[in-house]
Design an enzyme around this catalytic site. Structure first.
Site, PDB file in Angstrom:
ATOM      1  CD  GLU A 200     -74.483   2.896  54.845  1.00 13.26           C
ATOM      2  OE1 GLU A 200     -75.229   3.398  53.998  1.00 13.26           O
ATOM      3  OE2 GLU A 200     -73.364   2.417  54.577  1.00 13.26           O
TER       4      GLU A 200
ATOM      5  CG  ASP B 231     -69.658  11.540  57.608  1.00 13.72           C
ATOM      6  OD1 ASP B 231     -68.862  12.426  57.252  1.00 13.72           O
ATOM      7  OD2 ASP B 231     -70.421  10.975  56.810  1.00 13.72           O
TER       8      ASP B 231
ATOM      9  CG  HIS C  16     -74.957   6.821  52.863  1.00 14.64           C
ATOM     10  ND1 HIS C  16     -74.325   5.748  52.285  1.00 14.64           N
ATOM     11  CD2 HIS C  16     -74.084   7.857  52.736  1.00 14.64           C
ATOM     12  CE1 HIS C  16     -73.140   6.127  51.834  1.00 14.64           C
ATOM     13  NE2 HIS C  16     -72.969   7.400  52.094  1.00 14.64           N
TER      14      HIS C  16
ATOM     15  CG  ASP D 152     -76.708   3.349  50.827  1.00 17.02           C
ATOM     16  OD1 ASP D 152     -76.497   4.585  50.826  1.00 17.02           O
ATOM     17  OD2 ASP D 152     -76.177   2.566  51.641  1.00 17.02           O
TER      18      ASP D 152
HETATM   19  C1  GLP Z   1     -69.586   9.248  52.005  1.00 15.03           C
HETATM   20  C2  GLP Z   1     -69.929  10.368  52.977  1.00 15.03           C
HETATM   21  C3  GLP Z   1     -71.225  11.014  52.612  1.00 15.03           C
HETATM   22  C4  GLP Z   1     -71.231  11.383  51.135  1.00 15.03           C
HETATM   23  C5  GLP Z   1     -71.064  10.143  50.300  1.00 15.03           C
HETATM   24  C6  GLP Z   1     -71.091  10.404  48.809  1.00 15.03           C
HETATM   25  O1  GLP Z   1     -70.258   8.088  52.248  1.00 15.03           O
HETATM   26  N1  GLP Z   1     -69.998   9.918  54.319  1.00 15.03           N
HETATM   27  O2  GLP Z   1     -71.417  12.180  53.418  1.00 15.03           O
HETATM   28  O3  GLP Z   1     -72.425  12.009  50.807  1.00 15.03           O
HETATM   29  O4  GLP Z   1     -69.798   9.602  50.651  1.00 15.03           O
HETATM   30  O5  GLP Z   1     -69.794  10.585  48.346  1.00 15.03           O
HETATM   31  P1  GLP Z   1     -69.389  11.046  46.896  1.00 15.03           P
HETATM   32  O6  GLP Z   1     -69.638  12.509  46.872  1.00 15.03           O
HETATM   33  O7  GLP Z   1     -67.931  10.729  46.815  1.00 15.03           O
HETATM   34  O8  GLP Z   1     -70.223  10.300  45.940  1.00 15.03           O
END
Ligand code: GLP
Length: 256
Positions: free
Chosen positions: A139, A63, A134, A132
């Site tokens: 989402e 992404d 995702h 959440d």
């Molecule tokens: C973002 C990314 C996700 C990732 C999430 C969790 O939203 N788009 O791919 O899994 O963050 O991030 P963190 O590892 O910082 O908790």
């Protein structure tokens, strides 16, 4: 789904890194699906330290934020170059990250999907998880059959990710993300989650019903998923003792 619970994020990350090293050694021209976020930082550090040959690998990131330049310090382009690509002998032409500045977003998304297919599909897709549920930036209520497309972040995700920006207002509202259908087509999904704030999302994803309200629960439909957790992220799993037991009893040939 295989659930591997380790005492610390470092211990879990080391096993995940070993799994990736094995793939890269067995298949030097593998196609990797990469993820961003704090959870991945340790893993990329481990992989960099292993001084692997990245020259034949192809990568596709999950992404990117829409509307910020790849040069922006918080873009996922910057994240990937800073944490991994600059420290590995990647071949730039094999690195793919969605273009957050694309003029024609639907066309750019369709092209991204075509490039994944042309590369032969993804061998191993790394995933983190949002609070959440995702995955990528799919989402809650994302179609479980979705493909790469634009999405609007929830207020909660904007808040969660604000820690990386100077202020919450700076966090983009839109993103381009591989879809859940895209992710489910990869041959192996490897999800990492650490910390108490992921415990509920993980319990719902692994032991709850398959529902678009927790997009990661769609992974229950995938034939090969490995989930790496620390004790905190595993805390709400009802069958956590069983997962530990399974891991301890593994036959030698199955061990990572
Ligand atoms: C973002 C990314 C996700 C990732 C999430 C969790 O939203 N788009 O791919 O899994 O963050 O991030 P963190 O590892 O910082 O908790």
């Amino acid at each position: 789904m295989e659930i591997i619970i380790q005492p610390t994020p470092a211990a879990a990350t080391q096993i995940a890194a070993r799994l990736m090293v094995r793939l890269i050694q067995e298949k030097p021209a593998a196609v990797l699906g990469l993820a961003t976020g704090g959870t991945m930082e340790l893993l990329y550090r481990e992989l960099v330290a292993k001084k692997l040959d990245w020259s034949k690998l192809t990568t596709f990131n999950l992404d990117e934020y829409v509307g910020i330049s790849p040069m922006h310090p918080q873009s996922y382009h910057s994240f990937m170059w800073e944490k991994l690509f600059s420290h590995a002998n990647v071949s730039i032409k094999n690195v793919h990250i969605p273009d957050g500045l694309a003029k024609d977003v639907p066309a750019a998304c369709a092209h991204y999907e075509q490039k994944i297919s042309a590369a032969g599909g993804i061998d191993l897709q790394l995933l983190g998880i949002g609070t959440d549920g995702h995955i990528g930036f799919n989402e809650p209520t994302s179609s479980l059959a979705s493909r790469t497309r634009i999405k609007t972040l929830t207020p909660q995700t904007r808040k969660d990710n604000a820690r990386f920006f100077d202020s919450q207002e700076e966090v983009p509202y839109h993103v381009i993300t591989m879809g859940i259908g895209t992710i489910l087509e990869s041959r192996h999904c490897v999800l990492l989650a650490f910390g108490k704030n992921k415990a509920r999302a993980i319990a719902e994803a692994v032991e709850g019903p398959i529902t678009a309200m927790n997009p990661a629960s769609a992974l229950q439909l995938h034939r090969k998923v490995t989930v790496f957790l620390d004790e905190d992220a595993a805390a709400e799993l009802k069958m956590r003792d069983y997962y530990r037991w399974v891991f301890e009893q593994k036959p030698d040939w199955q061990k990572v």
